[in-house]
Design a protein around this motif. Structure first.
Motif, PDB file in Angstrom:
ATOM      1  N   VAL A   1       0.818  -1.230   0.000  1.00  0.00           N
ATOM      2  CA  VAL A   1       0.000   0.000   0.000  1.00  0.00           C
ATOM      3  C   VAL A   1       0.845   1.270   0.000  1.00  0.00           C
ATOM      4  O   VAL A   1       0.306   2.365  -0.065  1.00  0.00           O
ATOM      5  N   HIS A   2       2.159   1.130   0.073  1.00  0.00           N
ATOM      6  CA  HIS A   2       2.991   2.320   0.306  1.00  0.00           C
ATOM      7  C   HIS A   2       4.239   2.300  -0.579  1.00  0.00           C
ATOM      8  O   HIS A   2       5.289   1.764  -0.206  1.00  0.00           O
ATOM      9  N   VAL A   3       4.106   2.881  -1.772  1.00  0.00           N
ATOM     10  CA  VAL A   3       5.187   2.885  -2.762  1.00  0.00           C
ATOM     11  C   VAL A   3       5.309   4.292  -3.342  1.00  0.00           C
ATOM     12  O   VAL A   3       4.306   4.961  -3.587  1.00  0.00           O
ATOM     13  N   HIS A   4       6.540   4.739  -3.547  1.00  0.00           N
ATOM     14  CA  HIS A   4       6.764   6.055  -4.159  1.00  0.00           C
ATOM     15  C   HIS A   4       7.478   5.859  -5.496  1.00  0.00           C
ATOM     16  O   HIS A   4       8.696   5.713  -5.524  1.00  0.00           O
ATOM     17  N   CYS A   5       6.726   5.866  -6.604  1.00  0.00           N
ATOM     18  CA  CYS A   5       7.381   5.718  -7.920  1.00  0.00           C
ATOM     19  C   CYS A   5       8.054   7.012  -8.371  1.00  0.00           C
ATOM     20  O   CYS A   5       9.023   6.978  -9.107  1.00  0.00           O
TER      21      CYS A   5
ATOM     22  N   PHE B   1      -6.522   8.998   0.699  1.00  0.00           N
ATOM     23  CA  PHE B   1      -5.820  10.290   0.725  1.00  0.00           C
ATOM     24  C   PHE B   1      -4.680  10.251   1.717  1.00  0.00           C
ATOM     25  O   PHE B   1      -4.847   9.830   2.854  1.00  0.00           O
ATOM     26  N   LYS B   2      -3.519  10.698   1.261  1.00  0.00           N
ATOM     27  CA  LYS B   2      -2.335  10.746   2.111  1.00  0.00           C
ATOM     28  C   LYS B   2      -2.036  12.193   2.448  1.00  0.00           C
ATOM     29  O   LYS B   2      -2.043  13.062   1.575  1.00  0.00           O
ATOM     30  N   MET B   3      -1.794  12.442   3.723  1.00  0.00           N
ATOM     31  CA  MET B   3      -1.394  13.768   4.187  1.00  0.00           C
ATOM     32  C   MET B   3      -0.266  13.602   5.193  1.00  0.00           C
ATOM     33  O   MET B   3       0.078  12.485   5.574  1.00  0.00           O
TER      34      MET B   3
ATOM     35  N   VAL C   1       0.401   5.461   8.529  1.00  0.00           N
ATOM     36  CA  VAL C   1       1.424   4.780   7.726  1.00  0.00           C
ATOM     37  C   VAL C   1       2.705   4.616   8.545  1.00  0.00           C
ATOM     38  O   VAL C   1       2.904   5.282   9.565  1.00  0.00           O
ATOM     39  N   HIS C   2       3.552   3.768   8.077  1.00  0.00           N
ATOM     40  CA  HIS C   2       4.895   3.487   8.624  1.00  0.00           C
ATOM     41  C   HIS C   2       5.070   3.727  10.137  1.00  0.00           C
ATOM     42  O   HIS C   2       5.917   4.515  10.558  1.00  0.00           O
ATOM     43  N   VAL C   3       4.311   2.972  10.937  1.00  0.00           N
ATOM     44  CA  VAL C   3       4.490   3.032  12.391  1.00  0.00           C
ATOM     45  C   VAL C   3       5.839   2.400  12.751  1.00  0.00           C
ATOM     46  O   VAL C   3       6.150   1.291  12.328  1.00  0.00           O
TER      47      VAL C   3
ATOM     48  N   SER D   1       6.170  -1.508   2.141  1.00  0.00           N
ATOM     49  CA  SER D   1       7.606  -1.318   1.899  1.00  0.00           C
ATOM     50  C   SER D   1       8.049   0.124   2.108  1.00  0.00           C
ATOM     51  O   SER D   1       9.178   0.374   2.471  1.00  0.00           O
ATOM     52  N   ASP D   2       7.170   1.098   1.832  1.00  0.00           N
ATOM     53  CA  ASP D   2       7.575   2.513   1.748  1.00  0.00           C
ATOM     54  C   ASP D   2       8.753   2.656   0.776  1.00  0.00           C
ATOM     55  O   ASP D   2       9.707   3.396   1.033  1.00  0.00           O
ATOM     56  N   HIS D   3       8.654   1.933  -0.331  1.00  0.00           N
ATOM     57  CA  HIS D   3       9.703   1.966  -1.375  1.00  0.00           C
ATOM     58  C   HIS D   3       9.971   3.415  -1.809  1.00  0.00           C
ATOM     59  O   HIS D   3       9.091   4.095  -2.317  1.00  0.00           O
TER      60      HIS D   3
END
Ligand SMILES: [Zn+2]
Length: 462
Positions: free
Chosen positions: A60-64, A145-147, A237-239, A310-312
């Motif tokens: 659920v957490h990827v930064h392309c 939505f991400k903030m 996210v990312h605790v 992953s928070d890639h």
């Protein structure tokens, strides 16, 4: 007799059990699940014998696009090789964040030309006066939505002021989607970093010391209280810290709809990795003390953390090692899509600390449920035929130089891993055969969020 496009044989990891059996696939979906001795006729049979057939990982957490050199093609090829069949791409793109429908729809078009696996897209809002885009973005297919409560960049990745957060939560609640937050206390961190820089304390562990646990827990506490009063579905996210999960449990007990994820580095590394690997082990929030990592594991095993991501973050050497020894100048974030699933498998199922069924829940089923992605995340009739096949008996060594992502800097480089992804299947098509990515960019599809009004904005059917 019914003829299937594909039959997959192996140890199927289903919602409540693991059984040897066969899956008949028709038109990209799971049409039938049978015992090993049933006779299924198909154009193609893939027999994985004793390997596990998991539902494909949903990350659920990827930064392309936080690094413009990366983009959908390298990240989604890397994801395919890592057993990920669907990922949710974050909205903090360079040069423009995904904060209005025009930018969103442009990104959808690019996705459909470039993706190798299926992708959902996050939306966000600008720092001020941006909440009017929430409903249109939801209807255009944003998945959530991400903030942020921490300012990484005033335009691309801003700290949203409290009044705007309340407004946003009220509107997001109406869409039925989830409001997710990067939760760190901006004021304390900025102040502490300034103090450290003045004292020339810029060694790697200073990154951890200037982001103490209270900076995460206090930010999360505020957001949960906001969620209590607005009724929005909240996701953290990312605790990085077990105390955060203690607080989440307390608010859950009061009926607040709050879910959480942790990321593979918070489980598999601790703060000592900063000494060992320097910027390669720098992420936000930072890696924690070994006993805090143990606390996070306990919460994961007790079922208090819904999912693992992953928070890639595809930074290259030019961002991670800017040519000096100042940890504060290095970019934050690690590549992850290619190694997360096998690393987590090795740390859990292979060691007997988690059952395959539990593993499938945190890697696939819960991500689909939390983000309301229908038809994905489970091996069940009617669901998309998305599989990650893992051979538990193969051992391999991580080689960062071979990552398909442009980011080739991993603290896991050289690590031996028990359990290998030997095939990744998306909607019944093999996208990775254990060696190579086997489909062209454009095979992957845009997966719209649950508030999508397809007919109104141009009719995409998925
Ligand atoms: Zn992130």
């Amino acid at each position: 007799m019914e003829k299937y496009d594909l039959v997959v044989r192996g140890k199927m990891v289903r919602e409540d059990q693991v059984t040897l059996g066969q899956i008949g696939v028709k038109d990209g979906k799971i049409a039938v699940i049978e015992s090993p001795d049933a006779v299924l006729v198909a154009d193609k049979v893939l027999d994985f014998a004793n390997a596990y057939v998991f539902p494909g990982t949903i990350d659920v957490h990827v930064h392309c696009f936080s690094n413009p050199n990366e983009g959908f093609i390298p990240t989604s090829m890397s994801a395919a090789a890592g057993g990920i069949t669907t990922f949710l791409d974050m909205p903090y793109d360079l040069p423009n964040p995904i904060s209005n429908v025009e930018i969103f729809e442009k990104k959808v078009k690019q996705l459909e030309q470039e993706a190798v696996v299926d992708i959902c897209l996050w939306g966000t809002i600008s720092k001020t006066n941006g909440t009017d885009q929430i409903v249109p973005l939801a209807e255009a297919g944003a998945v959530a939505f991400k903030m942020s409560t921490f300012e990484t960049d005033a335009y691309r990745f801003p700290r949203i002021p409290d009044p705007e957060i309340i407004k946003a939560m009220e509107l997001i609640k109406e869409t039925g989607l989830r409001a997710a937050f990067h939760s760190e206390n901006d004021e304390i961190i900025v102040d502490m970093i300034e103090e450290y820089k003045q004292a020339n304390k810029v060694y790697p562990k200073a990154h951890n010391e200037t982001r103490p646990p209270v900076t995460e827990t206090s930010a999360v506490l505020k957001l949960m209280e906001f969620a209590y009063w607005t009724g929005v579905k909240l996701h953290i996210v990312h605790v990085s810290h077990p105390r955060t999960i203690d607080l989440i449990n307390a608010f859950k007990a009061q009926g607040v709809q709050v879910t959480s994820e942790t990321c593979y580095p918070y489980l598999l590394l601790d703060v000592n990795a900063l000494d060992q690997f320097g910027p390669k082990a720098k992420n936000n929030p930072p890696l924690r003390e070994p006993e805090e990592v143990a606390g996070l594991w306990k919460h994961l095993q007790d079922g208090n953390i819904e999912l693992i991501s992953s928070d890639h973050a595809p930074w290259g050497a030019e961002h991670k090692n800017p040519g000096n020894d100042n940890i504060f100048k290095a970019a934050s974030g690690l590549p992850g899509v290619e190694i997360m699933t096998p690393l987590m498998f090795a740390a859990t199922v292979a060691k007997g600390t988690m059952t395959p069924v539990q593993f499938a829940k945190v890697m696939a089923q819960h991500p689909a449920e939390v983000f309301q992605i229908p038809g994905k995340g489970k091996i069940a009739v009617g669901y998309d035929a998305d599989f990650a096949v893992i051979d538990p008996d193969q051992t391999w060594v991580i080689d960062e130089t071979r990552f398909r992502s442009h980011s080739k800097m991993s603290p896991f480089h050289g690590q031996e891993v028990k359990g290998k992804v030997i095939q990744t299947i998306v909607r019944g098509t093999t996208v990775y055969d254990g060696e190579e990515v086997t489909v062209e960019p454009g095979f992957g599809s845009f997966v719209p969020g649950s508030a999508y009004k397809g007919a109104a904005v141009g009719g995409r059917n998925h």
